[in-house]
Design a protein around this motif. Structure first.
Motif, mmCIF file in Angstrom:
data_model
loop_
_atom_site.group_PDB
_atom_site.id
_atom_site.type_symbol
_atom_site.label_atom_id
_atom_site.label_comp_id
_atom_site.label_asym_id
_atom_site.label_seq_id
_atom_site.Cartn_x
_atom_site.Cartn_y
_atom_site.Cartn_z
ATOM 1 N N GLY A 223 4.929 25.594 -10.916
ATOM 2 C CA GLY A 223 4.039 26.409 -11.736
ATOM 3 C C GLY A 223 4.791 27.391 -12.603
ATOM 4 O O GLY A 223 4.313 27.790 -13.673
ATOM 5 N N GLN A 227 5.599 26.270 -17.145
ATOM 6 C CA GLN A 227 5.099 27.109 -18.227
ATOM 7 C C GLN A 227 5.917 26.884 -19.494
ATOM 8 O O GLN A 227 5.393 26.946 -20.610
ATOM 9 C CB GLN A 227 5.129 28.590 -17.819
ATOM 10 N N TRP A 237 -1.212 27.699 -18.628
ATOM 11 C CA TRP A 237 -2.125 27.646 -17.481
ATOM 12 C C TRP A 237 -3.380 28.465 -17.805
ATOM 13 O O TRP A 237 -4.474 28.116 -17.396
ATOM 14 C CB TRP A 237 -1.462 28.215 -16.228
ATOM 15 N N CYS A 245 -5.941 25.376 -18.714
ATOM 16 C CA CYS A 245 -4.946 24.381 -18.315
ATOM 17 C C CYS A 245 -5.371 22.966 -18.686
ATOM 18 O O CYS A 245 -4.535 22.057 -18.701
ATOM 19 C CB CYS A 245 -4.670 24.468 -16.820
ATOM 20 N N ARG A 399 -1.178 32.113 -13.055
ATOM 21 C CA ARG A 399 -0.140 31.951 -12.044
ATOM 22 C C ARG A 399 0.168 33.263 -11.347
ATOM 23 O O ARG A 399 0.452 33.298 -10.144
ATOM 24 C CB ARG A 399 1.147 31.389 -12.647
ATOM 25 N N ASP A 406 -0.421 29.003 -7.489
ATOM 26 C CA ASP A 406 0.856 28.318 -7.675
ATOM 27 C C ASP A 406 0.907 27.020 -6.873
ATOM 28 O O ASP A 406 1.415 25.999 -7.337
ATOM 29 C CB ASP A 406 2.010 29.225 -7.274
ATOM 30 N N MET A 409 -1.206 24.495 -8.706
ATOM 31 C CA MET A 409 -0.471 23.978 -9.858
ATOM 32 C C MET A 409 0.569 22.960 -9.416
ATOM 33 O O MET A 409 0.768 21.928 -10.069
ATOM 34 C CB MET A 409 0.199 25.135 -10.607
#
Length: 448
Positions: A223, A227, A237, A245, A399, A406, A409
């Motif tokens: 995560g 990015q 995100w 996202c 995040r 996290d 993700m």
């Protein structure tokens, strides 16, 4: 759709699940005003004498145990009446966070000083688990003007300082110079992922490595590092509190990543540690923390290059997140222990100490006056990390502030990159999950 709100309106996560695993590496909230307040803000340390000993809980970020011991030895030579007990409280930021929360709940022995990831510290603040450092900073005369401002500001809230930076990092692009040379490529990191996509087949053909590029182990900080990909494509995100996202841009970024694994077949996904895979020569390039730099340089049997993170088709700069950890002082210990811990915290963050810590780990020097000349002469790659700090980008709210996001993700990334799951459907499901976390655990804590 979650409303788009400025971070200044974020009040905290006091009601968040204590067991939610939001892993480390974020630029903490740049916030002011609002939020939970406690009587701890008015702690007076006048006349308080430091305790004779305290526990320092750490996960030894960047394999820093030896340098932590060395700094402690120097501290105790200067302050023989304060004993620092170095405690390995976890193997990573998540484990140390869970141990700290368990100790809070059980009211068991607490540390005087604790390493806390930038994702977790705000939760500790809202729960009243840490104290503001302002009174101690003033009383012990910390030279705050000499700290790197952007790193210090990551731990400010309600005009109070809740932690100080410690093992701060950015991701770096690592590449095998020997493989790049064999493939006839420039001795530099790619400017964009599209450029690397053009290089990758040449690398694979010339290097003999299994992969041209290795994605970070998804159980780690996917995560965090992804990015970079999302931002380069114009996605994220989240945009503020707009959880996007599943936007066309975000989907395109992760579709490109999936194609690099399954369609183009030049990328792999690390099962454990991408930096170790890279150092072993399994892949010609990877992205990993600056905190892995010294370990990679020591382990690799080839010439290692590092560079800024690549951009994408929509954005080619400002695509690198900051990350790492800070040091905080718990509220549940005596003032005497807090004073002892603060005395050590000051020593730990002085220029000589931070230069030694950076030299041993590759983490950022947190003090402007830290003499890095000898370090840079020996390890010039560290300067790349220092230079990249100027073009970093604050992390996505989703995040940073959504507890457990996290992990969600990482699960989505695993489905996309290791199971070839449908990217759009996976990201749509992820948005639903994040919306649920936001609605339950975060929205009630936002200022109206």
């Amino acid at each position: 759709m979650a409303p788009t709100l400025d971070r200044r309106n974020f009040l905290g996560l006091a009601g968040a699940s204590a067991g939610a695993a939001a892993l480390a590496a974020c630029g903490g909230p740049s916030t002011s005003g609002g939020g939970a307040t406690t009587d701890a803000s008015d702690i007076d340390f006048t006349g308080v004498k430091p305790a004779g000993s305290f526990d320092f809980w750490t996960s030894h970020p960047g394999k820093s145990q030896d340098v932590e011991k060395a700094i402690i030895d120097k501290f105790q030579a200067k302050y023989p009446d304060i004993k620092v007990n170095l405690i390995t409280a976890g193997a990573n930021y998540e484990e140390i966070a869970q141990k700290f929360q368990t100790s809070q709940a059980a009211k068991s022995a607490l540390p005087g000083l604790v390493v806390l990831s930038d994702v977790w510290w705000f939760r500790y603040y809202t729960n009243g688990n840490i104290i503001p450092l302002d009174g101690l900073i003033k009383q012990l005369d910390f030279k705050m003007d000499d700290f790197q401002k952007s790193l210090v500001d990551d731990y400010k809230y309600n005009d109070k300082q809740w932690a100080l930076p410690y093992g701060r990092s950015t991701p770096l692009f690592y590449y095998n110079k020997d493989h790049f040379k064999a493939a006839g490529l420039p001795d530099r990191a790619p400017k964009t992922w599209q450029e690397f996509g053009e290089w990758a087949p040449k690398l694979k053909a010339a290097s003999g490595a299994s992969y041209s590029y290795m994605y970070l182990a998804l159980a780690g900080y996917a995560g965090w590092t992804l990015q970079n990909n999302l931002w380069g494509w114009g996605g994220s995100w989240s945009n503020g509190w707009d959880l996007n996202c599943d936007s066309a841009e975000s989907v395109a970024a992760l579709q490109w990543a999936q194609d690099s694994v399954y369609k183009d077949k030049w990328a792999g996904v690390s099962s454990k540690n991408a930096a170790d895979d890279f150092a072993a020569g399994i892949a010609s390039a990877t992205i990993s923390s600056t905190g892995d730099l010294l370990g990679v340089l020591q382990s690799a049997k080839f010439n290692v290059g590092v560079g800024f993170l690549p951009g994408g088709p929509k954005k080619d700069t400002g695509v690198c997140p900051t990350g790492g950890a800070g040091l905080g002082i718990p509220s549940g210990v005596s003032k005497e222990v807090q004073m002892a811990a603060a005395t050590f915290l000051k020593f730990m963050t002085e220029p000589e100490s931070t230069a030694a810590f950076s030299a041993a780990t590759g983490y950022m020097p947190i003090r402007k006056s830290a003499d890095m000349a000898a370090v840079l002469a020996k390890t010039p790659q560290i300067k790349t990390a220092m230079d990249q700090l100027a073009v970093t980008h604050v992390q996505d709210n989703a995040r940073v502030f959504l507890p457990g996001a996290d992990q969600e993700m990482a699960k989505a990334a695993a489905k996309i990159l290791t199971q070839q799951g449908d990217v759009k459907a996976t990201m749509t499901d992820l948005k639903t999950t994040l919306d649920g976390i936001y609605t339950k655990d975060v929205k009630p804590k936002l200022k109206s």
